[in-house]
Motif scaffolding. Structure first.
Motif, short mmCIF file in Angstrom:
data_model
loop_
_atom_site.label_atom_id
_atom_site.label_comp_id
_atom_site.label_asym_id
_atom_site.label_seq_id
_atom_site.Cartn_x
_atom_site.Cartn_y
_atom_site.Cartn_z
N GLY A 161 0.79 -1.23 0.00
CA GLY A 161 0.00 0.00 0.00
C GLY A 161 0.82 1.28 0.00
O GLY A 161 0.26 2.38 0.09
N ARG A 162 2.14 1.15 -0.11
CA ARG A 162 2.95 2.37 -0.20
C ARG A 162 2.78 2.97 -1.60
O ARG A 162 2.42 2.28 -2.52
N PHE A 163 3.05 4.21 -1.74
CA PHE A 163 3.08 4.95 -3.00
C PHE A 163 1.67 5.33 -3.49
O PHE A 163 0.78 4.49 -3.56
N GLY A 164 1.56 6.57 -3.80
CA GLY A 164 0.32 7.10 -4.35
C GLY A 164 0.66 8.20 -5.31
O GLY A 164 1.84 8.47 -5.56
N PRO A 165 -0.34 8.88 -5.84
CA PRO A 165 -0.08 9.92 -6.83
C PRO A 165 0.89 11.00 -6.32
O PRO A 165 1.71 11.52 -7.08
N ALA A 166 0.79 11.32 -5.02
CA ALA A 166 1.63 12.42 -4.50
C ALA A 166 2.96 11.93 -3.95
O ALA A 166 3.82 12.74 -3.61
N ASP A 167 3.12 10.63 -3.84
CA ASP A 167 4.33 10.11 -3.21
C ASP A 167 4.75 8.80 -3.88
O ASP A 167 4.45 7.72 -3.39
N HIS A 168 5.40 8.92 -5.04
CA HIS A 168 5.84 7.69 -5.73
C HIS A 168 7.25 7.87 -6.29
O HIS A 168 7.60 7.25 -7.29
N TRP A 169 8.03 8.69 -5.64
CA TRP A 169 9.40 8.91 -6.13
C TRP A 169 10.19 7.60 -6.28
O TRP A 169 10.86 7.40 -7.30
N PRO A 170 10.13 6.68 -5.29
CA PRO A 170 10.90 5.44 -5.47
C PRO A 170 10.50 4.67 -6.73
O PRO A 170 11.37 4.09 -7.40
N VAL A 171 9.22 4.68 -7.08
CA VAL A 171 8.79 3.99 -8.31
C VAL A 171 9.39 4.72 -9.51
O VAL A 171 9.95 4.10 -10.43
N GLU A 172 9.29 6.04 -9.51
CA GLU A 172 9.82 6.84 -10.62
C GLU A 172 11.32 6.59 -10.78
O GLU A 172 11.82 6.42 -11.89
N ALA A 173 12.03 6.55 -9.64
CA ALA A 173 13.49 6.36 -9.69
C ALA A 173 13.85 4.98 -10.25
O ALA A 173 14.72 4.86 -11.11
N ALA A 174 13.15 3.95 -9.75
CA ALA A 174 13.44 2.59 -10.22
C ALA A 174 13.17 2.47 -11.71
O ALA A 174 13.96 1.87 -12.46
N VAL A 175 12.07 3.08 -12.15
CA VAL A 175 11.70 3.00 -13.57
C VAL A 175 12.69 3.79 -14.43
O VAL A 175 13.10 3.34 -15.51
N LYS A 176 13.12 4.94 -13.94
CA LYS A 176 14.10 5.74 -14.69
C LYS A 176 15.40 4.95 -14.87
O LYS A 176 15.99 4.94 -15.93
N TYR A 177 15.82 4.31 -13.81
CA TYR A 177 17.04 3.50 -13.89
C TYR A 177 16.86 2.39 -14.92
O TYR A 177 17.75 2.10 -15.70
N TRP A 178 15.68 1.79 -14.90
CA TRP A 178 15.39 0.71 -15.85
C TRP A 178 15.47 1.22 -17.29
O TRP A 178 16.04 0.57 -18.17
N HIS A 179 14.91 2.40 -17.52
CA HIS A 179 14.99 2.98 -18.87
C HIS A 179 16.44 3.24 -19.27
O HIS A 179 16.82 3.05 -20.42
N PHE A 180 17.24 3.68 -18.29
CA PHE A 180 18.64 3.93 -18.60
C PHE A 180 19.33 2.64 -19.07
O PHE A 180 20.12 2.65 -20.03
N VAL A 181 19.01 1.53 -18.40
CA VAL A 181 19.58 0.24 -18.79
C VAL A 181 19.18 -0.07 -20.24
O VAL A 181 19.97 -0.61 -21.02
N ASP A 182 17.97 0.32 -20.61
CA ASP A 182 17.50 0.11 -21.98
C ASP A 182 18.26 1.01 -22.96
O ASP A 182 18.64 0.58 -24.05
N VAL A 183 18.48 2.26 -22.56
CA VAL A 183 19.23 3.19 -23.44
C VAL A 183 20.64 2.63 -23.68
O VAL A 183 21.14 2.64 -24.81
N ALA A 184 21.25 2.11 -22.62
CA ALA A 184 22.59 1.53 -22.78
C ALA A 184 22.54 0.38 -23.79
O ALA A 184 23.40 0.27 -24.68
N TRP A 185 21.50 -0.44 -23.72
CA TRP A 185 21.38 -1.58 -24.63
C TRP A 185 21.20 -1.13 -26.09
O TRP A 185 21.68 -1.78 -27.02
N VAL A 186 20.50 -0.01 -26.26
CA VAL A 186 20.27 0.51 -27.62
C VAL A 186 21.61 0.74 -28.34
O VAL A 186 21.71 0.59 -29.55
N PHE A 187 22.66 1.07 -27.58
CA PHE A 187 23.99 1.24 -28.18
C PHE A 187 24.80 -0.05 -28.15
O PHE A 187 25.60 -0.31 -29.04
N ILE A 188 24.59 -0.86 -27.11
CA ILE A 188 25.37 -2.10 -26.99
C ILE A 188 24.96 -3.12 -28.07
O ILE A 188 25.81 -3.79 -28.64
#
Lengths: 75, 190
Positions: free
Chosen positions: B155-182
């Motif tokens: 039940g953690r995280f809601g519209p006003a408090d979901h920074w950890p989800v945003e951070a985890a997802v951003k990191y995941w996208h970065f891993v994808d960007v790295a793969w786009v070049f690898i």
């Protein structure tokens, strides 16, 4: 979940649609990259030309890259 | 009055803190991208645009599609949580599933790589360094997504408090960007 206001629902639907457009573009670019690589003799430049827009799409739309220019505020 | 209530951040403070967190993560991502750039440069420095014919390019393309798809599911998860929709948990779970499929693909390609270009050959050295470094990032991304998903189920995280989800997802996208070049660096250039 409580029913979201109509404006919110429209905004949500729009963002999801943007995500769908981006993934289709990524698949197309990846497939083109692959086809060029297996058919062309010299593919390195093409690879760079096709990888860059893919990275841009992910950074701009999925990672909300505009936040960087706005000091971390919503982009 | 409790200590927590006394120090509850004002909306402006919360916004400022979020902006600071985001900038910190962006700085981290940029520094990580230099690491990947260095290893990719090493591959070109050592081998130019040579690559062995035995490389399994269709497998590379398949896992590429899997990882790109996982960025799509992660984006949907982040979008749903920002709108307070519990379906975000399903999309993050799907992201983790796709990440695991990607890692299985990496194991398969490593098995082939060990047969055709072992790590003590120039190409093998570049191949295993690049793919290994990236797979490690995928693994850490999966751990972070798993933590966020577990907290979300409680039940953690809601519209006003979901920074950890945003951070985890951003990191995941970065891993994808790295793969786009690898992916082209390892499988396609010549």
């Amino acid at each position: 979940m409580a029913e979201a206001p109509r404006g919110d629902r429209r905004e949500l639907a729009f963002r999801l649609f943007v995500g769908e457009l981006v993934i289709v573009a990524l698949f197309v670019l990846d497939a083109i990259e692959y086809l060029i690589a297996i058919n062309a003799q010299q593919a390195t430049l093409w690879m760079a030309l096709l990888a860059t827009p893919q990275a841009w799409l992910i950074v701009r739309f999925y990672m909300h890259g505009r936040q960087l220019r706005r000091g971390g505020e919503d982009g | 009055m409790s200590v927590a209530a006394e120090h509850a951040p004002t909306p402006a403070e919360a916004r400022h803190r979020l902006a600071r967190n985001r900038l910190g993560l962006w700085m981290f991502i940029i520094s990580e991208s230099f690491l990947f750039a260095a290893v990719i440069s090493g591959r070109f420095y050592l081998l130019g645009s040579e690559r062995p014919e035995e490389l399994n390019q269709p497998l590379g393309l398949a896992i590429s599609f899997v990882l790109l798809s996982s960025s799509f599911t992660a984006y949907r998860g982040e979008t749903y949580v920002a709108f307070g929709d519990r379906r975000w948990l399903r999309w993050i779970a799907a992201t983790m599933g796709l990440g695991l499929v990607f890692l299985v693909g990496v194991v398969l390609e490593w098995r082939e790589g060990l047969r055709y270009f072992p790590p003590d050959t120039p190409y093998g050295s570049a191949f295993f360094s690049l793919i290994g470094l990236h797979a490690f990032h995928v693994l850490t991304g999966l751990v972070v997504l798993g933590l966020v998903w577990r907290l979300g189920r409680r039940g953690r995280f809601g519209p006003a408090d979901h920074w950890p989800v945003e951070a985890a997802v951003k990191y995941w996208h970065f891993v994808d960007v790295a793969w786009v070049f690898i992916f082209p660096t390892v499988y396609l250039v010549r």
